[in-house]
Design a protein around this motif. Structure first.
Motif, PDB file in Angstrom:
ATOM      1  N   ASP A  63       0.795  -1.400   0.106  1.00  0.00           N
ATOM      2  CA  ASP A  63       0.012  -0.056   0.063  1.00  0.00           C
ATOM      3  C   ASP A  63       0.782   1.291  -0.021  1.00  0.00           C
ATOM      4  N   SER A  64       0.390   2.216  -0.929  1.00  0.00           N
ATOM      5  CA  SER A  64       1.163   3.319  -0.973  1.00  0.00           C
ATOM      6  C   SER A  64       2.660   3.488  -1.119  1.00  0.00           C
ATOM      7  N   GLY A  65       3.156   2.318  -1.535  1.00  0.00           N
ATOM      8  CA  GLY A  65       4.538   2.223  -2.107  1.00  0.00           C
ATOM      9  C   GLY A  65       5.444   2.319  -0.543  1.00  0.00           C
ATOM     10  N   GLN A  66       4.839   1.873   0.642  1.00  0.00           N
ATOM     11  CA  GLN A  66       5.688   1.956   1.889  1.00  0.00           C
ATOM     12  C   GLN A  66       6.616   0.849   2.140  1.00  0.00           C
ATOM     13  N   SER A  67       6.226  -0.072   1.432  1.00  0.00           N
ATOM     14  CA  SER A  67       7.259  -1.259   1.516  1.00  0.00           C
ATOM     15  C   SER A  67       6.923  -2.422   0.280  1.00  0.00           C
ATOM     16  N   GLY A  68       7.865  -3.271   0.028  1.00  0.00           N
ATOM     17  CA  GLY A  68       7.738  -4.065  -1.061  1.00  0.00           C
ATOM     18  C   GLY A  68       8.315  -5.527  -0.449  1.00  0.00           C
ATOM     19  N   LEU A  75      10.654  -2.758  -8.902  1.00  0.00           N
ATOM     20  CA  LEU A  75      10.152  -2.659  -7.512  1.00  0.00           C
ATOM     21  C   LEU A  75      10.544  -1.073  -6.992  1.00  0.00           C
ATOM     22  N   CYS A  76      11.930  -0.854  -6.920  1.00  0.00           N
ATOM     23  CA  CYS A  76      12.116   0.415  -6.293  1.00  0.00           C
ATOM     24  C   CYS A  76      11.362   1.588  -6.986  1.00  0.00           C
ATOM     25  N   GLN A  77      11.113   1.343  -8.248  1.00  0.00           N
ATOM     26  CA  GLN A  77      10.369   2.533  -9.081  1.00  0.00           C
ATOM     27  C   GLN A  77       9.036   2.662  -8.512  1.00  0.00           C
ATOM     28  N   ARG A  78       8.474   1.590  -7.862  1.00  0.00           N
ATOM     29  CA  ARG A  78       7.127   1.676  -7.384  1.00  0.00           C
ATOM     30  C   ARG A  78       6.966   2.001  -6.112  1.00  0.00           C
ATOM     31  N   LEU A  79       8.045   2.291  -5.302  1.00  0.00           N
ATOM     32  CA  LEU A  79       7.969   2.447  -4.100  1.00  0.00           C
ATOM     33  C   LEU A  79       8.487   3.741  -3.519  1.00  0.00           C
ATOM     34  N   LEU A  80       8.293   4.227  -2.364  1.00  0.00           N
ATOM     35  CA  LEU A  80       8.881   5.529  -1.771  1.00  0.00           C
ATOM     36  C   LEU A  80      10.208   5.149  -1.566  1.00  0.00           C
ATOM     37  N   PRO A  81      11.025   6.526  -1.672  1.00  0.00           N
ATOM     38  CA  PRO A  81      12.506   6.472  -1.487  1.00  0.00           C
ATOM     39  C   PRO A  81      13.055   5.650  -0.077  1.00  0.00           C
ATOM     40  N   ASP A  82      13.773   4.699  -0.223  1.00  0.00           N
ATOM     41  CA  ASP A  82      14.383   4.216   0.760  1.00  0.00           C
ATOM     42  C   ASP A  82      13.384   3.095   1.442  1.00  0.00           C
ATOM     43  N   ALA A  83      12.209   2.822   0.945  1.00  0.00           N
ATOM     44  CA  ALA A  83      11.261   1.981   1.440  1.00  0.00           C
ATOM     45  C   ALA A  83      12.004   0.459   1.595  1.00  0.00           C
ATOM     46  N   PRO A  84      11.499  -0.091   2.811  1.00  0.00           N
ATOM     47  CA  PRO A  84      12.265  -1.362   2.805  1.00  0.00           C
ATOM     48  C   PRO A  84      11.552  -2.591   2.077  1.00  0.00           C
ATOM     49  N   PHE A 124      21.132  -6.043  -0.435  1.00  0.00           N
ATOM     50  CA  PHE A 124      20.456  -6.467   0.557  1.00  0.00           C
ATOM     51  C   PHE A 124      21.287  -6.733   1.562  1.00  0.00           C
ATOM     52  N   VAL A 125      20.590  -6.614   2.879  1.00  0.00           N
ATOM     53  CA  VAL A 125      21.610  -6.728   4.270  1.00  0.00           C
ATOM     54  C   VAL A 125      20.852  -7.726   5.061  1.00  0.00           C
ATOM     55  N   MET A 130      16.312 -10.725   4.271  1.00  0.00           N
ATOM     56  CA  MET A 130      17.014  -9.770   4.216  1.00  0.00           C
ATOM     57  C   MET A 130      16.230  -8.545   3.859  1.00  0.00           C
ATOM     58  N   TYR A 131      16.694  -7.331   3.956  1.00  0.00           N
ATOM     59  CA  TYR A 131      16.167  -6.271   3.375  1.00  0.00           C
ATOM     60  C   TYR A 131      17.188  -5.331   2.633  1.00  0.00           C
ATOM     61  N   HIS A 132      16.349  -4.552   1.498  1.00  0.00           N
ATOM     62  CA  HIS A 132      17.256  -3.620   0.928  1.00  0.00           C
ATOM     63  C   HIS A 132      16.282  -2.253   1.411  1.00  0.00           C
TER      64      HIS A 132
END
Length: 303
Positions: A78-83, A111-120, A138-139, A281-283
């Motif tokens: 929702d609203s690009g807050q996470s992916g 996916l990064c293009q569909r999300l807010l900047p730096d969204a997890p 990814f960390v 992992m998370y980006h």
């Protein structure tokens, strides 16, 4: 001769001739599902069709001469807050040719293009691919461990009266509770997930307070429970054993984060045994979750 790919910051910047990257057609999701089953991932009977209804553009295909040879999903919640990135599979006869790397980096960029900047962006990656994912930004967070066994008969008789059907919980209450245990709100996905056919959802809900909920769904082989979120070990125990009571003696899987020792102990107490693990992992930004309340993740494929 090569054809330029539709991304410019991937380490491998060109597709071989007669290959294309594009959104998947619906019939191709059935192929992807069959590949997942062949890999032993045992998806839920409704998992991919549900995800397609929620976000058909989440399914990404790599084709060779119009034939699907690899695929994966990129869920933007929702609203690009996470992916979440999942279902990354290359057909066996196309492996070890660099094509998987092309598909993976393309999916990440989409996916990064569909999300807010730096969204997890989360993923549950197979362990042998861990260095590759780390090079992609990814960390590592922790391991999610698959526990499997047979559901104990009559295991929930002491708890049924203390629990309610999940449908009795107001959805806004469920969404608020769920959002504290995942990387970001997932209203559209959650609404579909808890209403999927053939599933059982139970909650510990009283005095307008939700203390935990769990979902049981049928898979190609046996059943899975996911998610299982609870504010205490006692609540999680009630939910797990009551859900097992619905399928006595049937094969059952539960995916447990190893950063919650109580969850690991509960899975062992229920007679389940660890069979393998994936690396969570998370980006982007690392989400601040109530990990000690996660007793079972929703799925390895969708977060």
């Amino acid at each position: 001769m090569t054809t330029p790919a539709s991304f410019d910051d991937c380490p491998l910047q060109a597709l071989p001739a007669d290959f294309e990257l594009a959104e998947m057609a619906q019939h191709e999701t059935l192929i992807l599902e069959a590949w997942a089953a062949a890999e032993g991932w045992n998806p839920g009977l409704n998992d991919l069709s549900l995800a397609w209804r929620v976000a058909p553009n989440a399914f990404i295909a790599l084709r060779h001469k119009n034939e699907l040879v690899a695929g994966g999903t990129v869920m933007a919640y929702d609203s690009g807050q996470s992916g979440f990135m999942g279902l990354f599979i290359v057909r066996k006869d196309y492996r070890a040719r660099g094509l998987g790397g092309l598909l993976w980096h393309y999916r990440l960029k989409v996916l990064c293009q569909r999300l807010l900047p730096d969204a997890p962006i989360g993923m549950d990656g197979v362990l042998e691919m861990l260095p590759f994912y780390q090079r992609g930004g990814f960390v590592f967070s922790h391991f999610d461990c698959r526990y499997e066994g047979l559901a104990k008969p009559d295991s929930g008789s002491d708890f049924v009266g203390h629990l309610q059907a999940l449908a009795q919980v107001p959805f806004e209450v469920l969404l608020d509770f769920d959002s504290r245990h995942v990387a970001g709100p997932r209203e559209t996905f959650l609404r579909a997930w808890v209403n999927q056919p053939g599933s059982v959802g139970l909650a510990d809900y009283s005095d307008q307070q939700l203390r935990g909920y769990g979902m049981l769904r049928a898979c190609r082989q046996g059943f899975k429970i996911g998610p299982l979120f609870a504010d205490s070990l006692d609540t999680a125990t009630k939910l797990l054993f009551a859900l097992m009571a619905r399928i006595p003696g049937q094969p059952l899987a539960l995916d447990v984060p190893d950063c919650n020792p109580a969850a690991l102990a509960l899975a062992e107490h229920a007679g389940l045994r660890k069979t393998f693990a994936c690396a969570k992992m998370y980006h982007g930004s690392m989400p601040d979750l109530l990990q000690q309340q996660v007793f079972g993740v929703t799925s390895f494929e969708f977060g």
